[in-house]
Design a protein around this motif. Structure first.
Motif, PDB file in Angstrom:
ATOM      1  N   PHE A 354       0.828  -1.196   0.000  1.00 55.29           N
ATOM      2  CA  PHE A 354       0.000   0.000   0.000  1.00 55.29           C
ATOM      3  C   PHE A 354       0.868   1.255   0.000  1.00 55.29           C
ATOM      4  O   PHE A 354       1.895   1.319   0.696  1.00 55.29           O
ATOM      5  N   SER A 355       0.447   2.265  -0.753  1.00 53.58           N
ATOM      6  CA  SER A 355       1.082   3.572  -0.647  1.00 53.58           C
ATOM      7  C   SER A 355       0.723   4.172   0.706  1.00 53.58           C
ATOM      8  O   SER A 355      -0.297   3.801   1.312  1.00 53.58           O
ATOM      9  N   PRO A 356       1.524   5.098   1.230  1.00 53.06           N
ATOM     10  CA  PRO A 356       1.231   5.665   2.548  1.00 53.06           C
ATOM     11  C   PRO A 356      -0.138   6.314   2.658  1.00 53.06           C
ATOM     12  O   PRO A 356      -0.730   6.320   3.739  1.00 53.06           O
ATOM     13  N   ASP A 357      -0.684   6.849   1.551  1.00 52.50           N
ATOM     14  CA  ASP A 357      -2.019   7.445   1.616  1.00 52.50           C
ATOM     15  C   ASP A 357      -3.126   6.417   1.392  1.00 52.50           C
ATOM     16  O   ASP A 357      -4.319   6.751   1.416  1.00 52.50           O
ATOM     17  N   GLY A 358      -2.762   5.161   1.129  1.00 58.45           N
ATOM     18  CA  GLY A 358      -3.732   4.096   0.983  1.00 58.45           C
ATOM     19  C   GLY A 358      -4.488   4.066  -0.325  1.00 58.45           C
ATOM     20  O   GLY A 358      -5.408   3.256  -0.501  1.00 58.45           O
ATOM     21  N   ARG A 359      -4.103   4.900  -1.287  1.00 55.82           N
ATOM     22  CA  ARG A 359      -4.852   4.987  -2.543  1.00 55.82           C
ATOM     23  C   ARG A 359      -4.282   4.103  -3.641  1.00 55.82           C
ATOM     24  O   ARG A 359      -4.943   3.819  -4.630  1.00 55.82           O
ATOM     25  N   TRP A 360      -3.040   3.667  -3.493  1.00 55.17           N
ATOM     26  CA  TRP A 360      -2.372   2.902  -4.544  1.00 55.17           C
ATOM     27  C   TRP A 360      -1.775   1.628  -3.966  1.00 55.17           C
ATOM     28  O   TRP A 360      -1.441   1.557  -2.775  1.00 55.17           O
ATOM     29  N   LEU A 361      -1.611   0.634  -4.836  1.00 58.59           N
ATOM     30  CA  LEU A 361      -0.871  -0.565  -4.470  1.00 58.59           C
ATOM     31  C   LEU A 361       0.263  -0.759  -5.467  1.00 58.59           C
ATOM     32  O   LEU A 361       0.048  -0.737  -6.690  1.00 58.59           O
ATOM     33  N   ALA A 362       1.464  -0.919  -4.939  1.00 59.89           N
ATOM     34  CA  ALA A 362       2.597  -1.348  -5.766  1.00 59.89           C
ATOM     35  C   ALA A 362       2.662  -2.867  -5.680  1.00 59.89           C
ATOM     36  O   ALA A 362       2.369  -3.448  -4.630  1.00 59.89           O
ATOM     37  N   TYR A 363       3.049  -3.514  -6.766  1.00 58.16           N
ATOM     38  CA  TYR A 363       3.091  -4.969  -6.774  1.00 58.16           C
ATOM     39  C   TYR A 363       4.005  -5.442  -7.896  1.00 58.16           C
ATOM     40  O   TYR A 363       4.448  -4.652  -8.747  1.00 58.16           O
ATOM     41  N   VAL A 364       4.265  -6.728  -7.922  1.00 61.52           N
ATOM     42  CA  VAL A 364       5.087  -7.351  -8.955  1.00 61.52           C
ATOM     43  C   VAL A 364       4.188  -8.213  -9.831  1.00 61.52           C
ATOM     44  O   VAL A 364       3.296  -8.905  -9.325  1.00 61.52           O
ATOM     45  N   SER A 365       4.397  -8.179 -11.134  1.00 63.68           N
ATOM     46  CA  SER A 365       3.623  -9.007 -12.053  1.00 63.68           C
ATOM     47  C   SER A 365       4.527  -9.529 -13.159  1.00 63.68           C
ATOM     48  O   SER A 365       5.505  -8.874 -13.547  1.00 63.68           O
ATOM     49  N   SER A 366       4.152 -10.700 -13.689  1.00 61.71           N
ATOM     50  CA  SER A 366       4.895 -11.308 -14.797  1.00 61.71           C
ATOM     51  C   SER A 366       4.209 -11.061 -16.138  1.00 61.71           C
ATOM     52  O   SER A 366       4.511 -11.735 -17.113  1.00 61.71           O
ATOM     53  N   GLU A 367       3.271 -10.120 -16.212  1.00 65.61           N
ATOM     54  CA  GLU A 367       2.467  -9.949 -17.416  1.00 65.61           C
ATOM     55  C   GLU A 367       3.287  -9.581 -18.649  1.00 65.61           C
ATOM     56  O   GLU A 367       2.875  -9.862 -19.779  1.00 65.61           O
ATOM     57  N   SER A 368       4.451  -9.003 -18.473  1.00 63.04           N
ATOM     58  CA  SER A 368       5.290  -8.636 -19.622  1.00 63.04           C
ATOM     59  C   SER A 368       6.169  -9.800 -20.082  1.00 63.04           C
ATOM     60  O   SER A 368       6.876  -9.689 -21.082  1.00 63.04           O
ATOM     61  N   GLY A 369       6.128 -10.916 -19.365  1.00 65.78           N
ATOM     62  CA  GLY A 369       7.003 -12.045 -19.660  1.00 65.78           C
ATOM     63  C   GLY A 369       8.151 -12.164 -18.680  1.00 65.78           C
ATOM     64  O   GLY A 369       8.871 -13.165 -18.678  1.00 65.78           O
ATOM     65  N   ARG A 370       8.351 -11.149 -17.852  1.00 65.37           N
ATOM     66  CA  ARG A 370       9.318 -11.208 -16.756  1.00 65.37           C
ATOM     67  C   ARG A 370       8.763 -10.376 -15.620  1.00 65.37           C
ATOM     68  O   ARG A 370       7.818  -9.595 -15.801  1.00 65.37           O
ATOM     69  N   HIS A 371       9.330 -10.504 -14.469  1.00 59.58           N
ATOM     70  CA  HIS A 371       8.834  -9.766 -13.316  1.00 59.58           C
ATOM     71  C   HIS A 371       9.160  -8.285 -13.445  1.00 59.58           C
ATOM     72  O   HIS A 371      10.330  -7.905 -13.628  1.00 59.58           O
ATOM     73  N   GLU A 372       8.137  -7.468 -13.337  1.00 57.35           N
ATOM     74  CA  GLU A 372       8.289  -6.018 -13.321  1.00 57.35           C
ATOM     75  C   GLU A 372       7.442  -5.462 -12.183  1.00 57.35           C
ATOM     76  O   GLU A 372       6.509  -6.107 -11.698  1.00 57.35           O
TER      77      GLU A 372
END
Length: 489
Positions: A354-372
């Protein structure tokens, strides 16, 4: 190598690839976000571990869509299948099963591909290889051998140490390769000790060790005021400990609970964590002032990993791994224990923050074919932006919400972030430092950031592997181990 020695298979850029030994450009076979071993069969199939926290897959050596070979048994606490090797008839595969503790506590399994029937061959070892008549594997920097019937998938007798001082890494890999004829090549060196230290590292990469005694630390998390560290100590039954920085005291928080992946609540009074003591890794919460086993939040057959608590304390983001759908991100309200999906896709997602203001989530995804690393608006499906551009894992926000940090291999990266309404802008990633600190995974970061954003709490190996640059070749090495090794009849 391919069986005809004309190709070399390898992992790179979140993909499984091959390249001709005569040169040319590499060919991509399939996605493999985190490669953890592969074996190329004469049947034209490559069995491989394409990511952590999952079973094995196989793919044609011409490329294509992978198909599953093994599935994790979450009820037994399995979190990874890796380091596979085809047996000679290619009807069965050897591999390592990660459960609790270190890789020296792992199991080595032989499994029929057709029936799925498993045989546990070794309890306490990793990275298996087949040498005619024997199963060899790694344990604590030594190579062990035990008589093995490949047709019956049975190991008999007492394992014997046949080789010492082989480099073994924290992910369970031994720097040893064995040919079908039994010739071996290895890299000699000191085993990477599981004893690690905690250190703070400035934005230039200069490290200052904390006074905490060496332990097998993992996934440290700073309290909201920055004065305490919640950390996993990995052992046969992992537990959570609290380290108070100023007095330098280390206090146990959970006891024989199989606890890992701790997350502070915003008020610093509670901690969420995952535990596999009674089955699959599920979510628990504990009052930090009352050490014990904690209170169960979820009851699921699926592996669940605590990720991040929202700033108002009303929501906990976590990763849930489904046997067929892979990792997805879900949200739970700890007060009433209601859960809901946040990001379900055909890709692998993890490490929600969670971002400190609670409005966003950062995360990891393999949707591009590698982890980003990505950032996405918590409410709704809009406002998603890719942050990393050359691979990335382990996102952690600065406490002011103006920077997001992540790791690209050994590099610590920083990205300036600005948002207005449903719009977010991420600047170009900058490298802060490049250093060999213990890595995390797609599931969780293995570091944290101090409240002022100027230092990083990192995990260091107490004894780094000191491998040589020389390859050692062995012939007739297993058979010469002594009369204590009798081949199976």
């Amino acid at each position: 190598f391919s069986p005809d020695s004309r190709w070399i298979g390898f992992f790179a850029d979140g993909q499984l690839k091959k390249i001709s030994t005569s040169g040319g450009l590499p060919m991509t076979l399939c996605a493999a976000p985190v490669g953890a071993g592969a074996s190329w069969g004469a049947n034209g199939m490559i069995v491989f571990a394409g990511t952590t926290g999952a079973g094995l897959s196989r793919v044609s050596d011409a490329g294509g869509k992978p198909e599953p070979v093994t599935q994790l048994d979450a009820q037994k606490g399995e979190f990874s299948h890796r380091w596979p090797e085809w047996l000679p008839d290619e009807r069965a595969v050897l591999y390592t099963v990660g459960t609790t503790g270190s890789w020296d506590d792992a199991q080595i399994v032989g499994q029929s591909v057709a029936s799925g029937e498993r045989s546990v061959l070794v309890r306490g070892g990793t990275n298996p290889h087949y040498v005619p008549g024997y199963l060899v594997y790694s344990r604590g920097g030594a190579i062990m051998a035990v008589p093995f019937d490949a047709a019956r998938l049975t190991a008999t007798g007492t394992p014997v140490r046949v080789l010492d001082n082989v480099v073994q890494s924290f992910d369970g890999a031994a720097q040893l390769s064995v040919s079908r004829s039994g010739i071996a090549v290895y890299v000699a060196g000191v085993f990477e000790s599981d004893q690690r230290t905690l250190a703070t590292v400035d934005r230039g990469g200069a490290a200052t060790p904390l006074a905490a005694p060496p332990r097998p630390y993992a996934t440290p998390h700073l309290s909201p005021d920055g004065r305490r560290v919640l950390v996993t100590i990995e052992q046969a039954m992992s537990d959570l400990w609290v380290y108070e920085i100023a007095p330098g005291t280390l206090t146990q928080l959970t006891f024989d609970s199989g606890a890992r992946f701790p997350v502070w609540s915003p008020d610093g009074q509670r901690a969420a964590f995952s535990s596999n003591k009674t089955g699959a890794l599920n979510l628990f919460v504990i009052d930090v002032a009352r050490p014990g086993t904690g209170e169960r939040l979820t009851s699921s057959d699926n592996l669940q990993i605590a990720g991040s608590w929202s700033s108002d304390g009303q929501t906990l983001a976590f990763v849930e791994q489904h046997p067929t759908q892979g990792r997805n991100i879900r949200l739970i309200a700890p007060n009433d224990r209601s859960t809901r999906a946040w990001l379900d896709s055909t890709f692998e997602e993890g490490a929600p923050r969670f971002s400190p203001d609670g409005r966003w989530l950062a995360y990891v995804s393999s949707e591009s074919g590698r982890h980003e690393v990505y950032i996405r608006l918590l409410a709704g499906s809009s406002g998603r932006q890719q942050v990393s551009n050359d691979g990335g894992t382990e996102p952690v926000w600065a406490r002011d919400g103006r920077e997001l940090f992540y790791r690209e291999g050994d590099k610590m990266m920083a990205v300036r972030v600005t948002s207005s309404g449903a719009n977010l802008q991420a600047a170009r990633p900058l490298t802060l430092f490049d250093g060999r600190f213990a890595k995390g995974s797609i599931d969780a970061a293995n570091y944290d950031v101090t409240p002022d954003g100027q230092r990083f709490l990192m995990v260091q190996s107490d004894q780094q592997s000191s491998g040589s640059t020389m390859f050692h070749v062995l012939t007739h090495w297993v058979a010469s181990a002594g009369s204590t090794l009798a081949p199976p009849r």
